[in-house]
Design a protein around this motif. Structure first.
Motif, PDB file in Angstrom:
ATOM      1  N   GLU A   1       3.033   9.789   3.010  1.00  0.00           N
ATOM      2  CA  GLU A   1       3.992  10.620   2.108  1.00  0.00           C
ATOM      3  C   GLU A   1       4.797   9.863   1.784  1.00  0.00           C
ATOM      4  O   GLU A   1       5.983   8.255   2.188  1.00  0.00           O
ATOM      5  CB  GLU A   1       4.710  11.543   2.736  1.00  0.00           C
ATOM      6  N   PRO A   2       5.919  10.124   0.571  1.00  0.00           N
ATOM      7  CA  PRO A   2       6.869   9.281  -0.542  1.00  0.00           C
ATOM      8  C   PRO A   2       8.298   8.632   1.093  1.00  0.00           C
ATOM      9  O   PRO A   2       8.144   9.801   1.656  1.00  0.00           O
ATOM     10  CB  PRO A   2       7.369   9.842  -0.799  1.00  0.00           C
TER      11      PRO A   2
ATOM     12  N   ASP B   1       9.034   9.690   6.795  1.00  0.00           N
ATOM     13  CA  ASP B   1       9.221  11.081   5.149  1.00  0.00           C
ATOM     14  C   ASP B   1       9.735  11.373   5.613  1.00  0.00           C
ATOM     15  O   ASP B   1      10.671  11.610   6.375  1.00  0.00           O
ATOM     16  CB  ASP B   1       7.748  11.182   5.309  1.00  0.00           C
TER      17      ASP B   1
ATOM     18  N   PRO C   1       9.854   2.995  -5.536  1.00  0.00           N
ATOM     19  CA  PRO C   1       8.285   2.670  -5.737  1.00  0.00           C
ATOM     20  C   PRO C   1       7.658   2.034  -6.624  1.00  0.00           C
ATOM     21  O   PRO C   1       8.411   1.585  -7.985  1.00  0.00           O
ATOM     22  CB  PRO C   1       7.913   4.295  -6.088  1.00  0.00           C
ATOM     23  N   GLN C   2       6.930   1.453  -6.401  1.00  0.00           N
ATOM     24  CA  GLN C   2       6.155   0.711  -7.274  1.00  0.00           C
ATOM     25  C   GLN C   2       4.776   1.487  -7.618  1.00  0.00           C
ATOM     26  O   GLN C   2       4.138   1.954  -6.903  1.00  0.00           O
ATOM     27  CB  GLN C   2       5.805  -1.211  -6.130  1.00  0.00           C
ATOM     28  N   GLN C   3       4.254   0.180  -8.246  1.00  0.00           N
ATOM     29  CA  GLN C   3       2.166   0.716  -8.380  1.00  0.00           C
ATOM     30  C   GLN C   3       1.792   0.636  -7.742  1.00  0.00           C
ATOM     31  O   GLN C   3       0.976   1.688  -7.375  1.00  0.00           O
ATOM     32  CB  GLN C   3       2.059  -0.363 -10.226  1.00  0.00           C
ATOM     33  N   ASN C   4       1.532   0.078  -6.653  1.00  0.00           N
ATOM     34  CA  ASN C   4       0.868  -0.472  -5.467  1.00  0.00           C
ATOM     35  C   ASN C   4       1.179   0.086  -4.296  1.00  0.00           C
ATOM     36  O   ASN C   4       1.406  -0.973  -3.047  1.00  0.00           O
ATOM     37  CB  ASN C   4       0.199  -1.193  -5.428  1.00  0.00           C
ATOM     38  N   GLY C   5       2.855   0.290  -3.905  1.00  0.00           N
ATOM     39  CA  GLY C   5       3.384   0.632  -2.357  1.00  0.00           C
ATOM     40  C   GLY C   5       5.057   0.422  -3.177  1.00  0.00           C
ATOM     41  O   GLY C   5       5.353   1.400  -3.863  1.00  0.00           O
ATOM     42  N   TRP C   6       5.784   0.340  -1.973  1.00  0.00           N
ATOM     43  CA  TRP C   6       7.068   0.345  -1.990  1.00  0.00           C
ATOM     44  C   TRP C   6       7.738  -1.258  -2.386  1.00  0.00           C
ATOM     45  O   TRP C   6       7.673  -1.441  -1.309  1.00  0.00           O
ATOM     46  CB  TRP C   6       7.454   1.263  -0.942  1.00  0.00           C
TER      47      TRP C   6
ATOM     48  N   GLU D   1       0.455  -1.170   0.263  1.00  0.00           N
ATOM     49  CA  GLU D   1       0.037   0.059   0.059  1.00  0.00           C
ATOM     50  C   GLU D   1       0.903   1.503  -0.030  1.00  0.00           C
ATOM     51  O   GLU D   1       1.866   1.604   0.620  1.00  0.00           O
ATOM     52  CB  GLU D   1      -0.635  -0.447   1.031  1.00  0.00           C
ATOM     53  N   GLN D   2       0.277   2.593  -0.668  1.00  0.00           N
ATOM     54  CA  GLN D   2       0.792   4.037  -0.427  1.00  0.00           C
ATOM     55  C   GLN D   2       0.989   4.020   1.229  1.00  0.00           C
ATOM     56  O   GLN D   2       0.177   4.144   1.736  1.00  0.00           O
ATOM     57  CB  GLN D   2       0.323   4.324  -1.610  1.00  0.00           C
TER      58      GLN D   2
END
Length: 707
Positions: free
Chosen positions: A211-212, A262, A234-239, A207-208
């Motif tokens: 903040e990154p 973050d 970063p991935q499409q739906n998470g890290w 999950e995202q």
């Protein structure tokens, strides 16, 4: 009642009310306790609690500027704060809720902890049937506070709260508890898993985050290499999170907490589940992993530094007194071929192959024995009296050959000395082998660091470090052979070579004397005398063999072989009796010596008595150890410092294999000697440098005594 009496009564009641109110407010805190460079208190969120209630208490630290305490995973060093609770029956306590940590860089180490005000929350639950009118909370706390040095401390706190039908918050403490909760990482509810793949911790967050993240902290203490670079992809739906695994990694926990941070410093707590097989990651894993070796800039830079230090250690070995005599044989050979460039290069390459392959063979043996559970260390082969005696024989034989007593080239001697003195690839190769066997105990400072690193790494990395060590040792001959300008500096062959050949025999004799002395220290003076008898027999055998080479008859040949057999049998008998001989006390040992023999029990007893203790782990075959003892440990200045500061000096002798000393060395990530550890009351153990100066002890004692 008169007006004056009423006025006095009111004043007394007001004073009593004020005192009682002040006591009630103070009941929410244990009060401050001061320790070195830090103060602490135990604080309750409520001053009155009710049966069945859950409430929070916190441990409040205020360290001095520049000092810090540690997170639940302290990183490469340090110690997490621990609390031992003593509570009334039925009262339950949870675990410490750790604030978001920060990193402390102490190259090459990375630690995790807290600077400045630190608030450690713990939840307590009062049972519903709790009947007493008060609740007494006792906590024994241990912590470590560090700057450049670390100071362990402990304290006991007591806090008594009222118990009533209705709870009452401690109003003055609410801002402190609000701040403590703000410092906690947010529980996002995000899910993820992790695997160990290709030498790295690799985690997927599904999950995202709000903040990154820019960094992450793994709560498990021996899962990741804390100093290694991190990758957050970063991935499409998470890290995707990756970091090298820890040197001491043994098994993966089923669940591990990871705190992501973050750019604003806000932490996010995520619990990751262990997966047996890594999930498909497209090509992203290759960001870090190449051929199973972690490929990040920090790890590469560390490895390259270690390889450079290993090569430097090998180069320094050429200057060691136990190595130079052997290398002089090859220098003589190169001088003899100064007009044959191709032959020089051929010899240099074979010599390099002999050195490198010998180091790799010894490294492989060390790795194999460690995998089989044997506790050994670098230089272990000179703990064998049989091998020490054989090396003494070999160096004596080579010296007699250089002196012209015998010319190796026929019969039995082809198996030993002739392999090193003959020209060509075979002679060059075995000169490299002999150089490594004699060189390895002479651990220089650069070499010790590299070897200490190598034996804690994977077999591939360890072999790479040993190969770099061998290349460094062989470098002078490669330079002579491949750089014409250096080769031209060598003199032309001539009559001087015979004189030089004879002169070079004397360093070999001195090296043989050193090995005889090591042998005597291992087995006793009687055994050393028998070894000398064997060396005399060997010398007589070589003299007779020299006569055979000049045309003497069969009797000389038979007598020479008999004397060689006598020398071998003598050495074998002495070595087989090592255990019995070594149990006898060494004669001539001074009763007024300023040190005591090391033992784990003796060290523990002295530390329990609160005495400062200096531990010296040494061996008679360690040149660096002997130099340090002459320069820094056995001087009158150092003896006076030991007496002045009442320091007990313990010396452990690793000349013969000793599993207790090996285990002690491994406590400090060492696989060889010297090791110097100073135990000072109230301070963590301090490892002194491998190279000591005449003032090292006094300066260290003075510094610690002023703290």
């Amino acid at each position: 009642m008169s007006r004056l009496s009423r006025w006095l009564t009111i004043r007394v009641l007001l004073l009593l009310s004020s005192l009682l109110a002040g006591f009630a407010v103070q009941a929410s805190s244990s009060g401050w306790q001061q320790a070195k460079h830090i103060k602490a208190e135990l604080v309750s969120e409520y001053r009155t609690v009710a049966a069945g209630q859950q409430f929070a208490v916190l441990l409040h630290f205020e360290p001095d500027p520049g000092w810090h305490t540690y997170w639940q995973n302290p990183g490469d060093s340090g110690l997490a704060t621990s609390i031992s609770w003593q509570l009334p029956a039925g009262v339950q306590t949870g675990n410490i809720s750790w604030p978001t940590p920060q990193s402390f860089l102490i190259p090459p180490l990375v630690n995790y902890g807290y600077a400045g005000q630190t608030l450690l929350l713990t939840e307590l639950t009062v049972p519903a049937d709790y009947a007493a009118d008060s609740l007494t909370i006792n906590a024994d706390v241990d912590w470590l506070v560090c700057e450049e040095i670390c100071i362990p401390a402990d304290a006991s706190f007591e806090l008594t709260l009222n118990v009533a039908g209705q709870s009452e918050p401690a109003a003055s403490q609410q801002p402190l508890f609000a701040k403590a909760r703000q410092a906690l990482p947010l529980a996002t509810g995000a899910v993820g898993d992790y695997a160990i793949s290709g030498g790295a911790f690799s985690a997927e967050l599904h999950e995202q985050l709000p903040e990154p993240p820019v960094a992450f902290f793994v709560a498990s203490t021996e899962l990741v290499d804390h100093a290694a670079a991190q990758q957050l992809v970063p991935q499409q739906n998470g890290w995707l999170l990756q970091q090298a695994i820890n040197t001491y990694f043994s098994s993966a926990p089923q669940q591990v907490e990871v705190v992501l941070v973050d750019a604003a410093g806000q932490g996010y707590s995520v619990n990751l589940q262990y997966r047996q097989q890594p999930a498909e990651q497209g090509g992203s894993t290759e960001i870090l992993l190449t051929g199973g070796i972690l490929n990040n800039s920090n790890n590469n830079s560390n490895l390259w530094l270690i390889l450079l230090m290993a090569a430097g250690g090998g180069l320094i070995l050429n200057l060691m007194p136990c190595v130079f005599p052997v290398l002089s044989l090859k220098a003589l050979s190169i001088a003899g071929n100064s007009q044959q460039r191709q032959q020089q290069r051929h010899d240099a390459l074979f010599y390099t192959a002999g050195v490198v392959l010998s180091f790799l063979a010894l490294a492989g043996l060390l790795i194999a024995l460690r995998a089989a559970g044997n506790a050994i260390g670098w230089g272990f082969h000179l703990q064998s009296t049989l091998l020490v005696g054989l090396l003494a024989y070999l160096l004596l034989a080579l010296g007699l050959s250089l002196s012209g007593l015998v010319q190796f080239g026929l019969g039995l001697m082809n198996a030993g000395g002739d392999l090193t003195v003959k020209s060509g690839g075979k002679g060059s190769f075995f000169t490299g082998v002999l150089a490594v066997i004699v060189a390895s105990p002479c651990t220089a400072p650069f070499m010790g660091t590299a070897l200490g690193y190598a034996v804690t790494q994977s077999p591939q990395v360890a072999l790479l470090v040993f190969a770099a060590l061998g290349l460094g040792m062989a470098l002078p001959f490669l330079l002579l052979a491949y750089i014409p300008a250096l080769a031209r500096l060598l003199p032309k062959p001539g009559a001087w070579m015979e004189t030089l050949k004879q002169l070079l025999a004397w360093p070999l004799y001195l090296s043989a004397v050193w090995l005889v002395w090591v042998f005597g220290r291992q087995t006793g003076i009687d055994a050393m005398a028998l070894l000398l008898v064997g060396m005399v027999a060997l010398s007589a055998a070589l003299w007779l063999w020299g006569r055979v080479q000049l045309g003497a008859g069969w009797f000389n040949r038979l007598a020479a072989l008999g004397l060689v057999l006598l020398a071998v049998i003598t050495l074998w008998q002495v070595s087989s009796q090592q255990a019995a001989l070594s149990s006898n006390p060494q004669p001539g040992q001074s009763t007024a010596q300023h040190w005591q023999s090391w033992s784990a029990e003796k060290l523990s007893e002295l530390r329990r008595q609160g005495k400062p203790v200096l531990v010296n782990m040494t061996a008679d075959w360690c040149i660096t150890c002997l130099v340090n003892e002459q320069v820094a440990l056995n001087t009158e200045r150092s003896k006076a410092a030991l007496t002045e500061y009442d320091v007990s000096y313990l010396k452990g002798d690793w000349t013969r294999r000793d599993s207790a000393i090996t285990a002690y060395l491994q406590q400090y990530q060492r696989d060889g000697v010297p090791l110097y550890v100073l135990y000072w009351p109230g301070q963590p153990p301090q490892v002194l440098p491998q190279i000591l100066t005449p003032d090292t002890l006094r300066q260290t004692f003075e510094s610690l005594s002023q703290q």
